[in-house]
Design a protein around this motif. Sequence first.
Motif, PDB file in Angstrom:
ATOM      1  N   GLY A 152       1.122  -1.707   0.073  1.00  0.00           N
ATOM      2  CA  GLY A 152       0.553  -0.148  -0.215  1.00  0.00           C
ATOM      3  C   GLY A 152       0.982   1.615  -0.164  1.00  0.00           C
ATOM      4  O   GLY A 152       1.748   1.199  -0.633  1.00  0.00           O
ATOM      5  N   GLY A 153       0.594   2.197   0.845  1.00  0.00           N
ATOM      6  CA  GLY A 153       1.261   3.454   0.736  1.00  0.00           C
ATOM      7  C   GLY A 153       2.444   3.442   1.578  1.00  0.00           C
ATOM      8  O   GLY A 153       3.575   3.175   1.144  1.00  0.00           O
ATOM      9  N   VAL A 154       2.093   4.617   2.632  1.00  0.00           N
ATOM     10  CA  VAL A 154       3.126   4.798   3.532  1.00  0.00           C
ATOM     11  C   VAL A 154       4.006   4.332   3.837  1.00  0.00           C
ATOM     12  O   VAL A 154       5.967   3.540   3.996  1.00  0.00           O
ATOM     13  N   GLY A 155       3.271   2.839   4.490  1.00  0.00           N
ATOM     14  CA  GLY A 155       4.253   1.703   5.312  1.00  0.00           C
ATOM     15  C   GLY A 155       4.879   0.931   4.208  1.00  0.00           C
ATOM     16  O   GLY A 155       6.270   0.551   4.185  1.00  0.00           O
ATOM     17  N   GLY A 156       4.207   0.802   3.401  1.00  0.00           N
ATOM     18  CA  GLY A 156       5.112   0.171   1.903  1.00  0.00           C
ATOM     19  C   GLY A 156       5.861   0.481   0.615  1.00  0.00           C
ATOM     20  O   GLY A 156       6.630  -0.271   0.236  1.00  0.00           O
ATOM     21  N   ALA A 157       5.714   2.050   1.050  1.00  0.00           N
ATOM     22  CA  ALA A 157       7.129   3.100   0.573  1.00  0.00           C
ATOM     23  C   ALA A 157       8.416   2.603   1.538  1.00  0.00           C
ATOM     24  O   ALA A 157       9.017   2.415   0.648  1.00  0.00           O
ATOM     25  N   TYR A 201       7.163   8.617  -5.025  1.00  0.00           N
ATOM     26  CA  TYR A 201       8.082   9.159  -4.395  1.00  0.00           C
ATOM     27  C   TYR A 201       9.297   9.198  -3.784  1.00  0.00           C
ATOM     28  O   TYR A 201      10.465  10.098  -3.483  1.00  0.00           O
ATOM     29  N   ALA A 202       8.680   8.050  -3.072  1.00  0.00           N
ATOM     30  CA  ALA A 202       9.679   7.442  -1.742  1.00  0.00           C
ATOM     31  C   ALA A 202      11.211   7.255  -2.585  1.00  0.00           C
ATOM     32  O   ALA A 202      12.184   6.912  -2.399  1.00  0.00           O
ATOM     33  N   LEU A 203      10.710   6.291  -3.860  1.00  0.00           N
ATOM     34  CA  LEU A 203      11.822   5.563  -4.343  1.00  0.00           C
ATOM     35  C   LEU A 203      12.316   6.511  -4.891  1.00  0.00           C
ATOM     36  O   LEU A 203      13.814   6.508  -5.333  1.00  0.00           O
ATOM     37  N   ALA A 204      11.912   7.595  -5.636  1.00  0.00           N
ATOM     38  CA  ALA A 204      12.293   8.436  -6.459  1.00  0.00           C
ATOM     39  C   ALA A 204      13.483   9.616  -5.900  1.00  0.00           C
ATOM     40  O   ALA A 204      14.281  10.078  -5.621  1.00  0.00           O
ATOM     41  N   GLY A 205      13.392   9.594  -4.081  1.00  0.00           N
ATOM     42  CA  GLY A 205      14.042  10.423  -3.273  1.00  0.00           C
ATOM     43  C   GLY A 205      13.974  11.029  -3.483  1.00  0.00           C
ATOM     44  O   GLY A 205      13.954  12.885  -2.556  1.00  0.00           O
ATOM     45  N   VAL A 206      12.031  11.694  -3.743  1.00  0.00           N
ATOM     46  CA  VAL A 206      11.439  13.122  -3.898  1.00  0.00           C
ATOM     47  C   VAL A 206       9.963  12.541  -2.556  1.00  0.00           C
ATOM     48  O   VAL A 206      10.205  14.328  -2.930  1.00  0.00           O
ATOM     49  N   GLY A 207      10.421  12.488  -2.361  1.00  0.00           N
ATOM     50  CA  GLY A 207       8.663  12.345  -1.369  1.00  0.00           C
ATOM     51  C   GLY A 207       9.135  13.539   0.142  1.00  0.00           C
ATOM     52  O   GLY A 207      10.292  13.631   0.312  1.00  0.00           O
ATOM     53  N   ASP A 208       8.342  13.628   0.591  1.00  0.00           N
ATOM     54  CA  ASP A 208       8.498  14.135   1.834  1.00  0.00           C
ATOM     55  C   ASP A 208       8.486  13.345   3.148  1.00  0.00           C
ATOM     56  O   ASP A 208       7.204  13.191   3.243  1.00  0.00           O
ATOM     57  N   TRP A 218       3.942  11.559   2.546  1.00  0.00           N
ATOM     58  CA  TRP A 218       3.200  11.667   1.810  1.00  0.00           C
ATOM     59  C   TRP A 218       3.249  13.066   0.686  1.00  0.00           C
ATOM     60  O   TRP A 218       3.477  14.035   1.646  1.00  0.00           O
ATOM     61  N   GLY A 219       2.949  13.192  -0.280  1.00  0.00           N
ATOM     62  CA  GLY A 219       3.390  14.105  -1.177  1.00  0.00           C
ATOM     63  C   GLY A 219       5.118  14.428  -1.689  1.00  0.00           C
ATOM     64  O   GLY A 219       6.341  13.697  -1.206  1.00  0.00           O
ATOM     65  N   ARG A 220       4.896  15.607  -2.196  1.00  0.00           N
ATOM     66  CA  ARG A 220       6.264  15.967  -2.360  1.00  0.00           C
ATOM     67  C   ARG A 220       6.979  17.077  -1.507  1.00  0.00           C
ATOM     68  O   ARG A 220       6.920  17.427  -0.674  1.00  0.00           O
ATOM     69  N   ALA A 221       8.729  16.845  -1.333  1.00  0.00           N
ATOM     70  CA  ALA A 221       9.272  17.555  -0.580  1.00  0.00           C
ATOM     71  C   ALA A 221       9.448  18.790  -1.727  1.00  0.00           C
ATOM     72  O   ALA A 221       9.047  19.194  -2.796  1.00  0.00           O
ATOM     73  N   GLY A 222       9.147  20.217  -0.258  1.00  0.00           N
ATOM     74  CA  GLY A 222       9.445  21.036  -1.204  1.00  0.00           C
ATOM     75  C   GLY A 222       8.214  21.621  -1.767  1.00  0.00           C
ATOM     76  O   GLY A 222       8.451  22.797  -2.330  1.00  0.00           O
ATOM     77  N   GLU A 223       7.297  21.544  -1.022  1.00  0.00           N
ATOM     78  CA  GLU A 223       5.890  21.315  -2.340  1.00  0.00           C
ATOM     79  C   GLU A 223       5.464  23.514  -1.948  1.00  0.00           C
ATOM     80  O   GLU A 223       6.013  23.727  -0.374  1.00  0.00           O
ATOM     81  N   SER A 224       4.844  23.311  -3.163  1.00  0.00           N
ATOM     82  CA  SER A 224       4.139  24.555  -2.500  1.00  0.00           C
ATOM     83  C   SER A 224       2.645  24.127  -2.815  1.00  0.00           C
ATOM     84  O   SER A 224       2.254  23.837  -3.660  1.00  0.00           O
ATOM     85  N   GLU A 225       1.559  25.538  -2.349  1.00  0.00           N
ATOM     86  CA  GLU A 225       0.328  25.035  -2.453  1.00  0.00           C
ATOM     87  C   GLU A 225      -0.404  26.733  -3.506  1.00  0.00           C
ATOM     88  O   GLU A 225      -1.769  26.508  -3.194  1.00  0.00           O
ATOM     89  N   ARG A 226      -0.152  26.962  -4.284  1.00  0.00           N
ATOM     90  CA  ARG A 226      -0.532  28.671  -4.909  1.00  0.00           C
ATOM     91  C   ARG A 226      -1.469  27.717  -5.419  1.00  0.00           C
ATOM     92  O   ARG A 226      -2.880  28.235  -5.281  1.00  0.00           O
ATOM     93  N   VAL A 227      -1.611  26.674  -6.053  1.00  0.00           N
ATOM     94  CA  VAL A 227      -3.338  25.872  -7.034  1.00  0.00           C
ATOM     95  C   VAL A 227      -4.275  25.476  -6.519  1.00  0.00           C
ATOM     96  O   VAL A 227      -4.842  25.846  -6.501  1.00  0.00           O
ATOM     97  N   ALA A 228      -3.941  24.653  -5.247  1.00  0.00           N
ATOM     98  CA  ALA A 228      -4.756  24.682  -4.209  1.00  0.00           C
ATOM     99  C   ALA A 228      -5.299  25.125  -3.819  1.00  0.00           C
ATOM    100  O   ALA A 228      -6.749  25.297  -3.532  1.00  0.00           O
ATOM    101  N   ALA A 229      -4.689  26.524  -3.134  1.00  0.00           N
ATOM    102  CA  ALA A 229      -5.308  27.762  -2.383  1.00  0.00           C
ATOM    103  C   ALA A 229      -6.527  28.330  -3.475  1.00  0.00           C
ATOM    104  O   ALA A 229      -8.109  29.067  -3.449  1.00  0.00           O
TER     105      ALA A 229
END
Length: 332
Positions: free
Chosen positions: A8-13, A59-66, A71-82
Motif C-alpha cells: 500500500g502507501g506509506v508503510g509499503g513505501a 516519490y519515496a523510491l525517487a527520493g523526492v517524497g516529503d 506523503w506528497g513531494r518535498a519542497g511543495e507549494s500550494e498556490r494552485v490548491a489555494a
Amino acid sequence: MRITVLAGGVGGARFALGLRDAARALHGDATAITVVANVGDDMWLAGVKVCPDLDSLMYALAGVGDTERGWGRAGESERVAAELAAYGVGWPWFTLGDLDLGTHLARTAMLRDGASLTEATARLSARWDLGAQLLPVTNDEVPTHVVTDEGVIHFEEWWVRTRAELPARRFVQHGLERSRISHAAREAIASADVLLIAPSNPVVSIGTILGIPGVRDALETAPAPIVGVAPLIAGRALRGMAATCLAVIGVEADAAAVAAHYGARRAGGLLDGWLLAEEDAGSIGALAELGIVAEARPLLLTPGAPAQQVAEDALALAERVRAARPAPRAAD
C-alpha cells in the motif's frame, strides 16, 4: 533474483526502500523488484486522477517524497490548491501540492489519450531511477468507500477529514466484481522467486489487492514462497490506522491475528511465512500450528539501515521456507 511485493502507501513505501537497499546489498544489480500496488484509494479530484499509493511509492523510491509528512513531494507549494479553494473546487481538507498536481495532470493526460493505468505508471516512473518497477494491481477503477451511519463516503474522506473517528460499518470497493488483475501484475506474481507482503494496512491496502479477481488465483499457483511482514507491533500499527480498520472487519489488532486472517497457504490461505516483531514472539508456536513459519525480529521501519534489515530478514525467512519444502520426486 525476482522479488515481487504487494504494498500500500506509506508503510509499503518505507518497506520498498528497505527492500531495494537489501536486494542491492545481497545480490547487487542481479535483482528485479516489482511492487504491485493498491489502487483502492484512487480518486478523481478537481478533474484529475489521483493515485495516493502509487504516488507515495514512486516519490519515496525517487527520493523526492516529503519524509516529514509521510506523503506528497518535498519542497511543495500550494498556490494552485489555494486557487481551487477560492473557486470552491475540490476537497478543502485534501490539498494537492503544486508538484504533486503536476503528476496527476500528467497521468490524467495519458489516461485521456488512451493509456492504461499500468502504461501511465510506467511513463511517470521512467522520469526517475527507482530501482523497482511499479504496477497497479488492476487497470480498473475500484475506489474504496466507507459505509457509516451518516452515509457512504470515499475512503480518503473518512481517513483524512474524519481521521477515522466517524464509526465505520464496512468497506466497499465499488466495481470490484467487474475488475481483473492486470496482465503485468499477474506476470509479476507468477515469475517471482520471492513474494512479499509489505506491512501495509491489511484491510484497505492488502485486503483490496487480494480482493481483485485473479489475484488470489495467481498467488495460489505461484511457485515462489510467500512471506508477509506484520503491520503491528504489540498491537500497535506501524503506520496509519490499521487497528481501526481491523476492528471494522472483526479482526483483533494483533500480529498473529492478522496472520491468521491472511491464512496459511497450505490450508488455502496466503502465507508460507510471517515476520513479526520481537514483542510478539510468543505467537510463533501458535502460528506454526496453523502452518505458518514465523520468526521474530525488530520491525521498526525507520529510514536507512533498520528498514533494510527488516527486508533482509523477510528475504531470509523466504529462503528458510523454500529450503523446508519437500524436494520434488524424481520422474519415474
